[in-house]
Design a protein around this motif. Structure first.
Motif, mmCIF file in Angstrom:
data_model
loop_
_atom_site.group_PDB
_atom_site.id
_atom_site.type_symbol
_atom_site.label_atom_id
_atom_site.label_comp_id
_atom_site.label_asym_id
_atom_site.label_seq_id
_atom_site.Cartn_x
_atom_site.Cartn_y
_atom_site.Cartn_z
ATOM 1 N N THR A 23 0.857 -1.176 0.000
ATOM 2 C CA THR A 23 0.000 0.000 0.000
ATOM 3 C C THR A 23 0.897 1.231 0.000
ATOM 4 O OG1 THR A 23 -1.843 1.158 1.100
ATOM 5 C CG2 THR A 23 -0.219 0.117 2.535
ATOM 6 N N THR A 24 0.362 2.356 -0.486
ATOM 7 C CA THR A 24 1.109 3.611 -0.471
ATOM 8 C C THR A 24 0.301 4.673 0.260
ATOM 9 O OG1 THR A 24 0.177 4.286 -2.610
ATOM 10 C CG2 THR A 24 2.289 3.122 -2.648
ATOM 11 N N ALA A 34 1.973 5.160 -6.618
ATOM 12 C CA ALA A 34 0.923 4.218 -7.030
ATOM 13 C C ALA A 34 0.787 4.181 -8.550
ATOM 14 C CB ALA A 34 -0.402 4.600 -6.386
ATOM 15 N N PHE A 47 -0.271 -5.245 -5.351
ATOM 16 C CA PHE A 47 -0.590 -3.884 -4.909
ATOM 17 C C PHE A 47 -2.030 -3.846 -4.435
ATOM 18 C CE2 PHE A 47 -1.918 0.588 -5.883
ATOM 19 C CZ PHE A 47 -1.159 1.194 -4.901
ATOM 20 N N GLY A 50 -3.752 2.659 -2.704
ATOM 21 C CA GLY A 50 -2.963 3.842 -2.411
ATOM 22 C C GLY A 50 -3.831 4.921 -1.792
#
Length: 159
Positions: A23-24, A34, A47, A50
């Motif tokens: 995660t961002t 992202a 992923f 984000g």
């Protein structure tokens, strides 16, 4: 500097091999990390999501960063980057987080934090590593360098 898309692909290979989700939590990059990640076909395998938390209120609302911590340390600080990364993990299904917060410019500098100051955090399994750098160049150059460093830093953090 290694191409950002190549870096994102290396991040993906590393995460996929370890069966980890990323995660961002981004501020100054506005989702650039992202975006680089999702340029890679198949990135949904590694992923999760984000968070673009540009305002202090969004950092508090979406990532559980305390307003008191923001007031104490300032938004552009290693402490807030760490809180962002940890908050992204707590509010997602991910195992690993990247966070960025900084001053891309041309304005926004404050004493001790010139334009180009960026704080990073990488978090996993209760361990968080932070870093503060000052990049040179215009707004786009600072943001590009930040995305590249966030990805490079994640590869180092996962070693």
């Amino acid at each position: 500097m290694e191409d950002i898309i190549d870096l994102a692909a290396r991040v993906g290979d590393t995460l996929k091999a370890r069966n980890l989700l990323l995660t961002t939590a981004e501020s100054c990059t506005g989702g650039g990390v992202a975006q680089a990640i999702t340029e890679i076909a198949g990135s949904s395998e590694w992923f999760d999501c984000g968070f673009v938390t540009y305002s202090n209120a969004s950092k508090t609302d979406m990532l559980d960063v305390s307003a008191a911590a923001i007031a104490l340390h300032g938004t552009v600080s290693e402490e807030i980057a760490a809180a962002m990364a940890e908050g992204a993990l707590a509010n997602s299904n991910a195992h690993v987080a990247i966070a960025t917060t900084g001053i891309a410019g041309p304005g926004g500098a404050v004493p001790g934090k010139p334009v180009g100051t960026v704080c990073f955090a990488w978090s996993r399994d209760g361990a968080t590593h932070t870093e503060r750098l000052v990049f040179q160049g215009d707004r786009q150059a600072v943001r590009t360098q930040t995305v590249a460093h966030a990805l490079t830093g994640l590869l180092k953090f996962l070693r």
